[in-house]
Design a protein around this motif. Structure first.
Motif, mmCIF file in Angstrom:
data_model
loop_
_atom_site.group_PDB
_atom_site.id
_atom_site.type_symbol
_atom_site.label_atom_id
_atom_site.label_comp_id
_atom_site.label_asym_id
_atom_site.label_seq_id
_atom_site.Cartn_x
_atom_site.Cartn_y
_atom_site.Cartn_z
ATOM 1 N N LEU A 42 -59.872 -34.740 18.632
ATOM 2 C CA LEU A 42 -58.476 -34.338 18.769
ATOM 3 C C LEU A 42 -58.327 -32.847 18.522
ATOM 4 N N GLU A 43 -57.514 -32.213 19.328
ATOM 5 C CA GLU A 43 -57.064 -30.861 19.019
ATOM 6 C C GLU A 43 -55.935 -30.959 18.002
ATOM 7 N N ARG A 44 -55.663 -29.874 17.304
ATOM 8 C CA ARG A 44 -54.555 -29.865 16.361
ATOM 9 C C ARG A 44 -53.254 -30.178 17.107
ATOM 10 N N GLY A 45 -52.510 -31.169 16.613
ATOM 11 C CA GLY A 45 -51.296 -31.630 17.282
ATOM 12 C C GLY A 45 -51.515 -32.855 18.146
ATOM 13 N N GLY A 46 -52.787 -33.221 18.388
ATOM 14 C CA GLY A 46 -53.089 -34.383 19.212
ATOM 15 C C GLY A 46 -52.836 -35.686 18.482
ATOM 16 N N TRP A 47 -52.729 -36.775 19.262
ATOM 17 C CA TRP A 47 -52.345 -38.082 18.715
ATOM 18 C C TRP A 47 -53.458 -39.103 18.870
ATOM 19 N N HIS A 48 -53.575 -39.972 17.863
ATOM 20 C CA HIS A 48 -54.447 -41.144 17.899
ATOM 21 C C HIS A 48 -53.569 -42.320 17.505
ATOM 22 N N GLY A 49 -53.103 -43.097 18.507
ATOM 23 C CA GLY A 49 -52.070 -44.087 18.241
ATOM 24 C C GLY A 49 -50.805 -43.373 17.782
ATOM 25 N N ASN A 50 -50.260 -43.794 16.644
ATOM 26 C CA ASN A 50 -49.076 -43.149 16.085
ATOM 27 C C ASN A 50 -49.442 -42.218 14.933
ATOM 28 N N ALA A 51 -50.696 -41.743 14.937
ATOM 29 C CA ALA A 51 -51.173 -40.771 13.947
ATOM 30 C C ALA A 51 -51.435 -39.444 14.650
ATOM 31 N N GLN A 52 -51.205 -38.365 13.917
ATOM 32 C CA GLN A 52 -51.285 -37.037 14.522
ATOM 33 C C GLN A 52 -52.202 -36.132 13.703
ATOM 34 N N ARG A 53 -53.047 -35.381 14.404
ATOM 35 C CA ARG A 53 -53.841 -34.370 13.706
ATOM 36 C C ARG A 53 -52.940 -33.184 13.384
ATOM 37 N N ARG A 54 -52.786 -32.917 12.086
ATOM 38 C CA ARG A 54 -51.915 -31.816 11.657
ATOM 39 C C ARG A 54 -52.547 -31.183 10.418
ATOM 40 N N ASP A 55 -53.603 -30.409 10.627
ATOM 41 C CA ASP A 55 -54.295 -29.756 9.523
ATOM 42 C C ASP A 55 -53.337 -28.803 8.818
ATOM 43 N N TYR A 56 -53.327 -28.834 7.485
ATOM 44 C CA TYR A 56 -52.419 -27.962 6.734
ATOM 45 C C TYR A 56 -52.759 -26.497 6.934
ATOM 46 N N THR A 57 -54.044 -26.161 6.868
ATOM 47 C CA THR A 57 -54.496 -24.790 7.091
ATOM 48 C C THR A 57 -55.771 -24.860 7.924
ATOM 49 N N PRO A 58 -56.188 -23.764 8.545
ATOM 50 C CA PRO A 58 -57.424 -23.798 9.347
ATOM 51 C C PRO A 58 -58.660 -24.160 8.531
ATOM 52 N N GLU A 59 -58.598 -23.978 7.206
ATOM 53 C CA GLU A 59 -59.776 -24.212 6.373
ATOM 54 C C GLU A 59 -59.902 -25.653 5.883
ATOM 55 N N THR A 60 -58.865 -26.469 6.057
ATOM 56 C CA THR A 60 -58.887 -27.785 5.427
ATOM 57 C C THR A 60 -59.651 -28.832 6.224
ATOM 58 N N GLY A 61 -59.999 -28.546 7.465
ATOM 59 C CA GLY A 61 -60.695 -29.528 8.281
ATOM 60 C C GLY A 61 -59.736 -30.506 8.933
ATOM 61 N N LEU A 62 -60.275 -31.558 9.531
ATOM 62 C CA LEU A 62 -59.435 -32.541 10.213
ATOM 63 C C LEU A 62 -58.552 -33.258 9.212
ATOM 64 N N GLU A 63 -57.252 -33.333 9.507
ATOM 65 C CA GLU A 63 -56.301 -34.078 8.685
ATOM 66 C C GLU A 63 -55.441 -34.908 9.624
ATOM 67 N N LEU A 64 -55.713 -36.205 9.650
ATOM 68 C CA LEU A 64 -55.014 -37.117 10.542
ATOM 69 C C LEU A 64 -53.867 -37.754 9.775
#
Length: 282
Positions: A42-64
């Motif tokens: 997923l790119e930042r902002g992309g969706w997996h079902g009703n979950a969204q990738r929204r990393d808090y900062t560029p350093e935090t890694g993937l945050e779904l």
């Protein structure tokens, strides 16, 4: 599973956190790690079902974010897991009041690799009601308690969660906390410690404790699921709308946690839905 003991209460009050050893079984850990393997790229902002990738900062890694509603039932066991549900009800569930209970606000699956970290944030000095630590008249009245579930062993160099014990009661900001927006690291922050654990352990802490993530310098991945619990009325701007598919699949108890407060008029004909109409006597 036993609820919080008097020693748990003492240490939670003193330090602001507890480490729950072996909170998940080996089978549950394996199931959740398998679910991670099913995450799409997923790119930042992309969706997996009703979950969204929204990393808090560029350093935090993937945050779904909203991972409970990603469409994978493996995560649903965490909603009311017996290893911690009585703890969060005790600390953040408005015990003994007419609004007793808990709900889940944010729920996030994280994956962090070499070089990643999370800047320090929060602290008792903010005095935010939503994240507060409070103990009054023999009752805990916390605004938000987080459960951070380890799916991999986390030791030195693995990017462990860091906390400053006791900072949930601090009246002053940490003078060396740095700038969250700039991604300042907390590895050497005076007073901060790393909390290490094994896969299946759970770190429970009040959100007002100063916390973040140390720099990961080892190979491999740090995998953690974070659930933020609070009183039934507590929702923030980070909340997502639960899908009908998820709610229909859940047990009634799990639905009550995700949707704790029903409309006041539901099922009661004495209370009109149109507030301009007179109320019926009964």
């Amino acid at each position: 599973m036993p609820g919080p003991t008097p020693l748990d209460d003492y240490l939670f009050d003193l330090r602001g956190y507890l480490l729950l050893d072996g909170a998940l079984s080996d089978e549950e850990v394996a199931s959740l790690n398998a679910a991670y393997e099913r995450f799409p790229e997923l790119e930042r902002g992309g969706w997996h079902g009703n979950a969204q990738r929204r990393d808090y900062t560029p350093e935090t890694g993937l945050e779904l974010h909203n991972v409970l509603d990603c469409g994978d039932p493996a995560f649903e066991v965490l909603i009311d897991h017996p290893s911690w549900i009585d703890h969060v009800r005790h600390y953040a569930g408005e015990e003994g009041t007419y609004v007793e209970g808990v709900t889940i606000d944010e729920n996030i699956a994280t994956r962090r690799t070499e070089g990643g970290h999370h800047p320090v944030h929060s602290g008792g000095h903010d005095a935010s009601v939503r994240t507060q630590y409070r103990h009054h008249n023999g009752q805990f009245r916390c605004g938000q308690v987080n459960v951070l579930i380890l799916l991999t062993d986390i030791g030195p160099g693995d990017g462990a969660t860091m906390v400053i014990p006791g900072s949930h009661k601090s009246n002053l900001p940490h003078p060396l906390a740095g700038d969250y927006a700039e991604g300042d690291r907390m590895d050497e922050l005076p007073g901060a410690i790393e909390v290490h654990g094994a896969a299946g352990d759970a770190l429970l802490f009040v959100d007002s404790i100063m916390h973040g993530g140390s720099s990961r310098v080892n190979d491999g991945e740090r995998r953690v699921v974070i659930l933020r619990y609070g009183p039934p009325w507590a929702r923030t701007r980070y909340g997502y709308q639960w899908s009908t598919e998820l709610l229909e699949r859940l047990t009634p108890e799990r639905r009550r946690i995700l949707q704790p407060i029903a409309p006041i008029h539901q099922g009661d004909p004495r209370i009109p839905t149109d507030l301009n109409q007179p109320r019926q006597r009964g």
